[in-house]
Design a protein around this motif. Structure first.
Motif, short mmCIF file in Angstrom:
data_model
loop_
_atom_site.label_atom_id
_atom_site.label_comp_id
_atom_site.label_asym_id
_atom_site.label_seq_id
_atom_site.Cartn_x
_atom_site.Cartn_y
_atom_site.Cartn_z
N UNK A 184 -3.99 3.88 -2.09
CA UNK A 184 -5.31 4.06 -1.51
C UNK A 184 -5.33 3.62 -0.05
N UNK A 185 -4.23 3.88 0.66
CA UNK A 185 -4.08 3.37 2.02
C UNK A 185 -4.88 4.14 3.06
N UNK A 186 -4.91 5.49 2.95
CA UNK A 186 -5.58 6.21 4.03
C UNK A 186 -5.66 7.71 3.87
N UNK A 187 -5.35 8.22 2.69
CA UNK A 187 -5.40 9.67 2.49
C UNK A 187 -6.44 9.99 1.42
N UNK A 188 -6.01 10.48 0.26
CA UNK A 188 -6.95 10.89 -0.76
C UNK A 188 -7.67 9.72 -1.41
N UNK A 189 -8.88 9.96 -1.89
CA UNK A 189 -9.65 8.98 -2.65
C UNK A 189 -10.07 9.60 -3.98
N UNK A 190 -9.10 10.28 -4.59
CA UNK A 190 -9.38 11.00 -5.83
C UNK A 190 -9.56 10.03 -7.00
N UNK A 191 -10.11 10.57 -8.08
CA UNK A 191 -10.26 9.80 -9.30
C UNK A 191 -9.19 10.18 -10.31
N UNK A 192 -9.29 9.64 -11.53
CA UNK A 192 -8.33 10.01 -12.59
C UNK A 192 -8.39 11.49 -12.89
N UNK A 228 0.85 -1.19 0.00
CA UNK A 228 0.00 0.00 0.00
C UNK A 228 0.89 1.23 0.00
N UNK A 229 0.28 2.38 -0.21
CA UNK A 229 1.03 3.64 -0.13
C UNK A 229 0.06 4.78 0.09
N UNK A 230 0.64 5.96 0.35
CA UNK A 230 -0.12 7.21 0.42
C UNK A 230 -1.11 7.25 1.58
N UNK A 231 -0.70 6.73 2.74
CA UNK A 231 -1.52 6.96 3.93
C UNK A 231 -1.32 8.37 4.45
N UNK A 232 -0.13 8.94 4.23
CA UNK A 232 0.17 10.35 4.53
C UNK A 232 -0.35 10.77 5.91
N UNK A 233 0.09 10.06 6.92
CA UNK A 233 -0.44 10.32 8.27
C UNK A 233 -0.04 11.70 8.77
N UNK A 234 -0.96 12.31 9.52
CA UNK A 234 -0.76 13.57 10.22
C UNK A 234 -1.86 13.67 11.27
N UNK A 235 -1.63 14.36 12.38
CA UNK A 235 -2.69 14.48 13.38
C UNK A 235 -3.97 15.09 12.82
N UNK A 236 -3.83 15.96 11.83
CA UNK A 236 -5.00 16.62 11.24
C UNK A 236 -5.94 15.65 10.53
N UNK A 237 -5.51 14.40 10.34
CA UNK A 237 -6.36 13.41 9.67
C UNK A 237 -7.62 13.09 10.48
N UNK A 238 -7.55 13.29 11.79
CA UNK A 238 -8.73 13.06 12.62
C UNK A 238 -9.76 14.15 12.36
N UNK A 239 -10.98 13.73 12.06
CA UNK A 239 -12.10 14.62 11.70
C UNK A 239 -11.91 15.29 10.35
#
Length: 565
Positions: free
Chosen positions: A459-467, A173-184
Motif C-alpha cells: 500500500x505504498x503508493x499505487x493501487x488501493x484496491x480491496x479483496x 512497503x511495496x507496490x509504489x509502482x512509480x511512473x511519470x503518469x502517476x501525477x494527476x
C-alpha cells in the motif's frame, strides 16, 4: 558517537568490479584526484547519493551524473575520495519514452529541460565503497561534484555487529509502482461492504467507481515524508518499486521520490529491495514479459543496486536473492518472479520463460531453494531474529491470491498468483522465521500461521484496491486460506472502517503507508518484535475537499511477538 577510522576506497568501474569487492577481499584502488572546479564542464546530479550494502565495517555511496566528471566523497573523520564515473548504457530511453517527455501529458514535468525531440543524456554512475569503519557508528558525509553547484550532505550509520544486542527500527512497503503518469492519476478506492450490512471483505457496490482524493504521486510523497519522520535504520521494499522495470522513465520517477527533488530518504537510509513482477516487465517496446523484456529490465535493476552476493551459478541470479545481517536481525530476500514453467500450480508468472530469461526457479530442490535452506539454518543457529521478504504474498485475499491458472480473473484464476510461494511455509516454521513481508495484492493485510507472521505491505503508493477484484469478480478467496490464517486475518479494508462526518472523512479506511518494525532487546538474551502499520491520512475540509495536508496515523493493529534466543 562518531569515530575516526582508517578506510580503504573501492571504486566500482563496472558491475563486475562491484561484485568482486563484496567477496571479503581487501582489494582497493588509489585515490583519484578530482577535476578542479574551475575547469570542470557543467554537470548535473541526476540521482542524489544513496546508501547501499552497509555492514559493520563498510558502506557504499552511489550517485549519478550527466557527465564523466569525477566527484568527491568526504567522510568526516575518515577521508576524502574521488569517484571514477562509469557510463551506464543500460539506463537508456526508448522511442515511446522520448515521445512522452515531449508530449502534452507530461504533467509531472519529468526531464522538462531536455531539448525538443531529444532523449536525456545517458548517466554516469559513481560508486564508492568505504571500508575500515567502526560498527554501529554514525558518520557525516558530503558529496561534492565538480562542475555542479550541488553540495550533498547527509549521514550514514554502519550496522551493529552481527548477533550484537541492539534496538533496530526498519520500514517495509511495496507496490509504489512509480511512473511519470502517476501525477494527476487517481485510483479506485473501494470501501468495505460491512458499511452496507454485508461481509467486511466484500466491496460496497456504491464505491466500485469511487476514486481516491489525491493522486499517486502526492500519496507516495506524503508516505515518504512520514517514513523519513520515523528515522528508520533501513528500508525494505518487497517488490514493484516501478511500474515497468524496463522503462527508464519509471526508474527516474522512483529516484525523484527517494534521492531527488522530492526527498533524499535514500541518502541516509539504505534500501533493501526485492524484485516484483513489474521489475521484470517492459512495455510497449519490449514485449511485456518476453525474454528481451526481462533481460532489459534486469540490466536496469543491476545498474542501481549493490547487494550482498549469493554466488549463483548464473551471474544474472545475483541481486535477485540475498542475505543481509543487521545486528540481531537477518533479512532473507527471495526472488518469487518465476517458478516451474511446466506446472501453473508451481509458478507465480505464467508469462515468464525462466530458462530463456535467466530467472531462477524458487521451488523445492532448486538452486534458490537450497540457498534459502542454508541461509535460514545458519541464521537460526546464530540466534538471529529472522525476517523474509519477497513479492508474491502467499496467504492473502486479493486478486493475486486467486488459484493459479490461465482461465482469467473473471473465472477466478490468476496467471500471477502468490499461492505457489506457500511452498516455503514449511521452511519458515522449521527455521523460526518471525515475519514474512510481501506485496502484490496491493492490500494491507495480516495473518499468523504456525507462529509465522505474514504481512502484505503493498500500500505504498499505487493501487488501493480491496479483496478480490471488484467489480470484475465478486469472489474473495478467503476460503483459500488455511483455517488458522482465517482466524487471525486482519486487513485495513475490512477492519479499519471509514468514519465520515457528512462529506468529510474523519478517520479510517485504506490509505498509503508502511509497516514499521521494531526489534527490541528483552531480558538478558531475548527480543520483542513490534509491528505497527502506519499511514498518511489526507485531511479534508467540511465539504470533502482535500486540504493538501496529511496527518500521520497508525492502524489499530499492533502485533507484538516475543522471540526467544
Amino acid at each position: 558517537m562518531k569515530k575516526t577510522a582508517l578506510a580503504t576506497l573501492i571504486v566500482a568501474a563496472s558491475s563486475i568490479g562491484l561484485t568482486a569487492c563484496l567477496d571479503g577481499s581487501n582489494s582497493s584502488s588509489d585515490k583519484v584526484a578530482p577535476i578542479p572546479e574551475e575547469i570542470a564542464p557543467d554537470t548535473r546530479v541526476l540521482v542524489l547519493p544513496y546508501l547501499q550494502n552497509p555492514t559493520q565495517s563498510a558502506i557504499s555511496v552511489i550517485w549519478f551524473t550527466d557527465t564523466a566528471v569525477p566527484g568527491e566523497l568526504v567522510v568526516d573523520g575518515v577521508g576524502s575520495f574521488a569517484s571514477e564515473p562509469e557510463l551506464v548504457e543500460a539506463l537508456g530511453y526508448g522511442e515511446s519514452e522520448i515521445a512522452y517527455i515531449h508530449g502534452d501529458k507530461n504533467f509531472g514535468g519529468i526531464h522538462a529541460d531536455v531539448t525538443e525531440g531529444q532523449a536525456p543524456a545517458l548517466p554516469y554512475r559513481h560508486a564508492v565503497r568505504v571500508e575500515g569503519l567502526s560498527a554501529a557508528t554514525t558518520y557525516d558525509y558530503q558529496v561534492r561534484q565538480a562542475g555542479s553547484e550541488t553540495l550533498m550532505e547527509a549521514q550514514f550509520t554502519t550496522t551493529p555487529a552481527t548477533g550484537g544486542r541492539a534496538n533496530i527500527r526498519f520500514l517495509a512497503m511495496s507496490d509504489m509502482e512509480t511512473e511519470p503518469e502517476s501525477t494527476d492519476k487517481i485510483v479506485a478506492w473501494g470501501a468495505s461492504a460491512a458499511a452496507v450490512g454485508s461481509g467486511k471483505l466484500g466491496t460496497d457496490p456504491g464505491t466500485y467507481n469511487r476514486m481516491y482524493p489525491v493522486d499517486q504521486t502526492t500519496g507516495f510523497r506524503a508516505n515518504i515524508q512520514y517514513a523519513m519522520e520515523r528515522q528508520p535504520d533501513f528500508w525494505v521494499i518487497a517488490g514493484d518499486l516501478v511500474e515497468k522495470g524496463g522503462r527508464q522513465l519509471d526508474w527516474d520517477e522512483f529516484w525523484r521520490h527517494t534521492a531527488g527533488e522530492w526527498s533524499n530518504i535514500a541518502s541516509s537510509t539504505p534500501i533493501f529491495p526485492a524484485l516484483g513482477n513489474h521489475e521484470n516487465y517492459w512495455h510497449p517496446e519490449g514485449g511485456s514479459y518476453s525474454p528481451p523484456a526481462v533481460m532489459r529490465s534486469y540490466d536496469k535493476w543491476n545498474s542501481y543496486w549493490e547487494l550482498p552476493r549469493n554466488y549463483g551459478t548464473d551471474e544474472r541470479y545475483e541481486k535477485r536473492y540475498y542475505r543481509m545481517d543487521y545486528g540481531p536481525i537477518t533479512l532473507i530476500t527471495l526472488d518469487s518472479s518465476n517458478g516451474d514453467d511446466s506446472d501453473p500450480l508451481k509458478d507465480t508468472n505464467l508469462a515468464i520463460d525462466g530458462v530463456q530469461s535467466r530467472v531462477p526457479d524458487f521451488n523445492r530442490g532448486s538452486e534458490q531453494w537450497n540457498w534459502a535452506i542454508n541461509e535460514l539454518a545458519d541464521a537460526q543457529a546464530r540466534g538471529q531474529v529472522i525476517f523474509v521478504q519477497f513479492h508474491h504474498t502467499p496467504f492473502g485475499t486479493g486478486v493475486h491470491s486467486l488459484p493459479s491458472g490461465s482461465a482469467g480473473i473473471a473465472n477466478n484464476e490468476d496467471s500471477q498468483s502468490g499461492q505457489p510461494m506457500r511452498i516455503y511455509h514449511e521452511l519458515f516454521v522449521r527455521y523460526g522465521v518471525t515475519t514474512v513481508l510481501a506485496g502484490h495484492d496491493e492490500l494491507l493485510e495480516y495473518v499468523e500461521l504456525d507462529g509465522v507472521h505474514y504481512w502484505d505491505v503493498g500500500f505504498a503508493g499505487d493501487g488501493l484496491r480491496g479483496p478480490g477484484y471488484a467489480p470484475t469478480t465478486d469472489y474473495v478467496p478467503f476460503d483459500q486460506l488455511p483455517a488458522q490464517a482465517q482466524a487471525t486475518h486482519w486487513s485495513a479494508h475490512g477492519d479499519a472502517p471509514e468514519i465520515w462526518n457528512g462529506n468529510q472523512l474523519i478517520d479510517g479506511g485504506k490509505h498509503y503507508g508502511f509497516l514499521e518494525v521494531e526489534v527490541r532487546p528483552s531480558g538478558n538474551e531475548d527480543y520483542e518484535v513490534i509491528m505497527t502499520p502506519r499511514y498518511a491520512f489526507p485531511l479534508m475540509d467540511e465539504s470533502g475537499t482535500v486540504t493538501g495536508e496529511f496527518a500521520h496515523r497508525q492502524y489499530n493493529k499492533v502485533v507484538r511477538v516475543p522471540v526467544e534466543r
